[in-house]
Write a protein that holds these residues in place. Structure first.
Motif, PDB file in Angstrom:
ATOM      1  N   GLY A  50      85.728  20.660  63.756  1.00 50.27           N
ATOM      2  CA  GLY A  50      86.647  19.537  63.878  1.00 50.27           C
ATOM      3  C   GLY A  50      87.900  19.696  63.039  1.00 50.27           C
ATOM      4  N   LYS A  51      87.950  20.761  62.229  1.00 49.76           N
ATOM      5  CA  LYS A  51      89.072  20.931  61.306  1.00 49.76           C
ATOM      6  C   LYS A  51      89.842  22.219  61.584  1.00 49.76           C
ATOM      7  N   ILE A  52      91.100  22.215  61.125  1.00 43.14           N
ATOM      8  CA  ILE A  52      91.971  23.367  61.328  1.00 43.14           C
ATOM      9  C   ILE A  52      92.836  23.552  60.088  1.00 43.14           C
ATOM     10  N   ASP A  53      93.267  24.772  59.858  1.00 51.82           N
ATOM     11  CA  ASP A  53      94.027  25.089  58.655  1.00 51.82           C
ATOM     12  C   ASP A  53      95.389  24.397  58.646  1.00 51.82           C
ATOM     13  N   GLN A  54      95.754  23.856  57.502  1.00 49.21           N
ATOM     14  CA  GLN A  54      97.014  23.122  57.368  1.00 49.21           C
ATOM     15  C   GLN A  54      98.228  23.999  57.653  1.00 49.21           C
ATOM     16  N   ASP A  55      98.205  25.240  57.183  1.00 44.80           N
ATOM     17  CA  ASP A  55      99.340  26.142  57.397  1.00 44.80           C
ATOM     18  C   ASP A  55      99.540  26.438  58.880  1.00 44.80           C
ATOM     19  N   TYR A  56      98.436  26.532  59.606  1.00 42.91           N
ATOM     20  CA  TYR A  56      98.520  26.770  61.049  1.00 42.91           C
ATOM     21  C   TYR A  56      99.179  25.582  61.746  1.00 42.91           C
TER      22      TYR A  56
END
Length: 230
Positions: free
Chosen positions: A194-200
């Motif tokens: 459910g989560k993804i990297d902030q930089d992406y």
């Protein structure tokens, strides 16, 4: 730092939809019949696959599951009003720009939470599922004693059902192949966690990042205001 991209309801919808569609494909093709002709039923654990009664009941079960999850998702959309996956004006043109950027012919546009091509793909998939559900229900209804369908109606009902089966199969294949593209690979994990990297997000989904930032600032201001009132 990770950012939530999909809540539990979306992940539940995604995987139940994927499961039901896979079972529908497998059981549907099994009724042609293909599995005895091509010796699929000789594979370990698949002796039942050429049994028409088994594949038919399995098809019905998966269809009921797909109808359930479709109603569940529509209810979710109306209740949460999260329409960010719905196609918008200009999505086709923006999708062409995204494809052009993949081969170095253009700059990739600024993207929201979902890319324009993802919103269009969602529309194709959703419409295909809708047509398959309607035609599937009619195909079941025509077998009831009180139903009266002309041979022509039965023929075209089957053709439309088969056509949108192929369209849905094609859209699923394209959906899976999209993850061969390097920029799309980080999205795979988000369907599990459910989560993804902030930089992406900042790099690939700048419009969404701006909205997240504005919402965070707004929430902070509200908290400060409430604190001052207290």
């Amino acid at each position: 730092m990770k950012i939530k991209r999909h809540d539990l309801a979306i992940r539940f919808t995604h995987w139940i939809t994927a499961l039901s569609i896979f079972v529908l494909f497998f059981s549907g093709f099994g009724q042609m019949p293909m599995y005895k002709r091509y010796f699929v039923d000789q594979l370990p654990g698949l002796s039942w696959s050429s049994n028409f009664s088994v594949t038919l009941n399995l098809h019905y079960f998966a269809a009921i599951l797909l109808i359930f999850i479709s109603i569940y998702y529509l209810t979710y959309l109306f209740m949460t009003k999260r329409y960010d996956v719905i196609p918008r004006k200009g999505d086709f043109k923006e999708s062409l720009q995204i494809f052009a950027s993949m081969v170095g012919l253009a700059e990739e546009p600024e993207n929201d939470k979902y890319l324009a091509e993802q919103r269009l793909a969602f529309a194709v998939t959703a419409f295909s599922i809708l047509v398959l559900i309607i035609t599937g229900i009619l195909k079941v209804y025509k077998n009831l004693p009180m139903a009266e369908f002309s041979p022509g109606a039965i023929f075209w009902l089957a053709q439309i059902h088969n056509l949108f089966t192929i369209i849905l199969l094609f859209s699923v294949i394209v959906h899976l192949l999209a993850f061969l593209i390097k920029d799309n690979r980080p999205l795979v994990a988000s369907m599990f966690t459910g989560k993804i990297d902030q930089d992406y997000v900042r790099h690939r989904h700048s419009k969404w990042w701006e909205k997240l930032h504005k919402n965070a600032v707004s929430e902070h201001v509200d908290e400060v205001s409430m604190g001052n009132e207290i």
